[in-house]
Design a protein around this motif. Structure first.
Motif, PDB file in Angstrom:
ATOM      1  N   VAL A 188       0.274  -1.101   0.240  1.00  0.00           N
ATOM      2  CA  VAL A 188      -0.038  -0.071  -0.128  1.00  0.00           C
ATOM      3  C   VAL A 188       0.603   1.335  -0.068  1.00  0.00           C
ATOM      4  N   ALA A 189       1.968   1.550   0.305  1.00  0.00           N
ATOM      5  CA  ALA A 189       2.832   2.219   0.968  1.00  0.00           C
ATOM      6  C   ALA A 189       3.485   2.991  -0.309  1.00  0.00           C
ATOM      7  N   ALA A 190       3.844   1.703  -0.899  1.00  0.00           N
ATOM      8  CA  ALA A 190       4.668   0.874  -2.338  1.00  0.00           C
ATOM      9  C   ALA A 190       3.471   1.948  -3.275  1.00  0.00           C
ATOM     10  N   GLU A 191       2.603   1.476  -2.990  1.00  0.00           N
ATOM     11  CA  GLU A 191       1.191   2.112  -4.337  1.00  0.00           C
ATOM     12  C   GLU A 191       1.462   4.077  -4.048  1.00  0.00           C
ATOM     13  N   LEU A 215       3.466   6.063  -2.737  1.00  0.00           N
ATOM     14  CA  LEU A 215       4.773   7.122  -3.078  1.00  0.00           C
ATOM     15  C   LEU A 215       4.720   6.912  -4.949  1.00  0.00           C
TER      16      LEU A 215
END
Lengths: 365, 239
Positions: free
Chosen positions: A205-208, A210
């Motif tokens: 989720v964090a990667a998305e 970003l």
């Protein structure tokens, strides 16, 4: 200057490794040469699994399926027309394949490309899933491939398998391919693409959030992996010269998972070392499967006893080296030089590093 | 208020998780250069709203960013349009180093010269991060991770930053520090949408605020107004 020094060391290591391969090819008996070849094939399997699971965090169990695609392409493209006729005596082979006979290099590349293509097609829907569900979907895919192999007689000769595949694979081919695989995978994971893949592994989720395109990077990891698994599959069929669908049962996938976990998720050095150790170790354990007499105690031979020992070893590794033999550490020249100077005594991997051969030296640079 | 300085316009936003309606048709706006805060208790739908804006959860209603609807735009494109997010729970990549974490945020950017300037800027705001530059993100303390998360959002050079509970789990002195940085970033021209449970701090630093209660907006107004509002005081500020 530092980068130059490492490059020189790499080239020197490659030259020494080439010398060792030549020596092995010329002096060892065919039994040991085959084992060393298998080491290379399993190294490729483990390194590619590491790319998908260890670096990108996608638990895919489709390795056996991709390897089967590569192996059958490797077999069908190199078999001579006469051998094909002899193989396909129940049902004739598909006409467009009957007279195809290719040199080894294009065969390997086609095997890889086809595996990558099918890998991407499978990944397209499957990568919407996560974790266990992805594992189940890819495992299912792998089984579908195997069922195809059994039932599509005009293409695969069904359960009878293929015999008389030319034995093109030698140590130069197999280890050459392994080194190219390690080199390319290493370059990939050190690039910004690799950083995105590791980010996806750590927190999707964090990667998305970003701005990392999840789908693109997962597909990329899948396709690159599938390509090299396909190549390894073709090397495999041209090494053992006989294949049938049973070779590509899901147990093959589990072996690869076991090797990768043992070596360390996220360490290419670990994959290479564990693959070689595993292959050699299983051969050394062969006597266990024959009848053993200790004094008056007679233990009857049991095929499969080796796997029991292997499972115990795996348990041992998981209990005491939770992150595998290497964790996320990689071999590097800087580390080696530091170690030789006695600056870096805290790494525990020194003993294992000593026994690995130059292949893993490829991991650094 | 002219239409052109509207950065974000949310109209009748609804979000479902299965059958549960988490956000029940809320509307709010964020204007250029503002700090706007959404405050509310657990489960009020604050984080869901942020996630909808950044394209991570499906939503109904209307979300417009600079006059352009965000419907159907994938998350990574929304970041490229200039909306940076600091996810709740920080979303630090534990196995990547501090530098790698920051670099990830520059993924979409082509202006390499500006990127290195922004690295300097982040390290000026958070000198602590510079000290820890090659350490894996997972080994940082909670406060440092929060700094990294905020720094990372700055690196993506969004013209708007979405902050999800930046003060969560931090010591009071670090909360002060984080809010100081938020004000500083805002003074530099970045529009901020801030989701907080720490209503006191959030309202003190925000230009405007909205109070969310179980999926609907119950109150809105300027930061100081809401701070003085008896109902807010009672519900969130302990009387």
């Amino acid at each position: 200057m530092k980068i130059k020094r490492n490059t020189l060391l790499t080239l020197a290591a490659l030259a020494v490794f080439y010398g060792l391969l030549a020596l092995a090819e010329n002096t060892l008996n065919t039994y040991w040469v085959r084992i060393l070849n298998l080491c290379a094939v399993y190294t490729i399997f483990a390194v590619t699994f590491n790319l998908i699971f260890g670096y990108t965090g996608q638990f895919s169990l489709g390795h056996a399926g991709f390897a089967a695609i590569g192996a059958y392409v490797g077999a069908l493209l190199t078999l001579s027309p006469a051998q094909k006729q002899a193989n396909f005596f129940l049902q004739p082979i598909l006409p467009f394949l009957a007279n195809v006979e290719m040199p080894f290099l294009p065969t390997l590349i086609i095997a890889g490309l086809l595996a990558a293509l099918i890998g991407s097609l499978v990944a397209w829907p499957a990568l919407r899933l996560r974790g266990d569900y992805l594992a189940i979907a890819t495992l299912g895919f792998s089984e579908i491939i195997r069922i195809f192999l059994v039932n599509w007689q005009p293409l695969t000769n069904g359960a009878m398998g293929l015999k008389g595949i030319p034995e093109y694979t030698n140590l130069y081919w197999s280890w050459g391919a392994a080194i190219v695989t390690i080199f390319i995978v290493k370059r990939l994971i050190d690039s910004s693409y690799g950083r995105a893949m590791k980010a996806i592994r750590d927190d999707e989720v964090a990667a998305e959030a970003l701005g990392v395109n999840l789908f693109k990077h997962k597909i990329m990891a899948f396709a690159v992996s599938a390509f090299f698994i396909g190549v390894a599959g073709a090397l495999f069929s041209n090494l053992i010269s006989t294949i049938d669908p049973k070779v590509f049962l899901f147990t093959l996938t589990y072996q690869i998972v076991g090797i990768t976990v043992m070596g360390g998720m996220g360490s290419l050095t670990g994959s290479a070392v564990a693959a070689s150790l595993y292959t050699i170790f299983l051969e050394l354990l062969r006597p266990i499967e024959s009848q053993i007499t200790i004094g008056s105690l007679m233990i009857p031979g049991r095929p499969g006893m080796r796997m029991v020992i292997f499972s115990l070893l795996l348990l041992f590794v998981i209990l005491f080296y939770r992150k595998g033999l290497f964790g996320q550490k990689e071999f590097s020249w800087d580390w080696l030089i530091g170690f030789l100077r006695g600056k870096n005594r805290k790494m525990k991997t020194s003993q294992t590093l000593g026994s690995t051969g130059a292949a893993d030296k490829e991991n650094k640079s | 208020m002219s239409q052109s300085d509207l950065v974000l316009e949310v109209k009748d936003l609804t979000i479902f998780y299965g059958n549960i309606k988490a956000v029940k048709g809320i509307s709010f706006t964020v204007r250029e250069g503002e700090i706007v805060t959404l405050i509310g208790a657990n489960g009020a739908g604050k984080s869901s709203t942020l996630r909808a804006i950044s394209g991570i959860v499906p939503w109904g209603g209307e979300i417009n960013y600079r006059g352009k609807s965000l419907r159907g735009i994938p998350a990574d494109r929304i970041v490229a349009m200039g909306v940076a997010q600091v996810p709740e729970g920080r979303g630090i990549f534990g196995n990547l180093t501090v530098l790698e974490n920051l670099k990830l945020a520059t993924w979409q950017r082509k202006d390499k010269a500006e990127v290195s300037k922004d690295f300097e800027r982040v390290f000026t705001i958070f000198p602590r991060l510079k000290e820890r530059i090659s350490q894996p993100g997972g080994t940082l303390s909670g406060g440092e991770q929060q700094m990294l998360a905020v720094g990372r959002a700055l690196m993506s050079r969004g013209s708007m930053v979405l902050l999800d509970e930046p003060s969560m789990g931090l010591a009071p002195v670090l909360v002060q520090e984080i809010f100081r940085v938020i004000t500083e970033v805002n003074a530099g021209g970045t529009t901020v949408l801030l989701v907080e449970q720490n209503a006191n701090m959030a309202l003190r630093h925000a230009h405007r605020g909205y109070v969310l209660e179980t999926g609907t907006i119950s109150m809105s107004g300027s930061g100081p107004d809401l701070l003085g509002e008896p109902r807010v005081k009672e519900a969130y500020l302990g009387g």
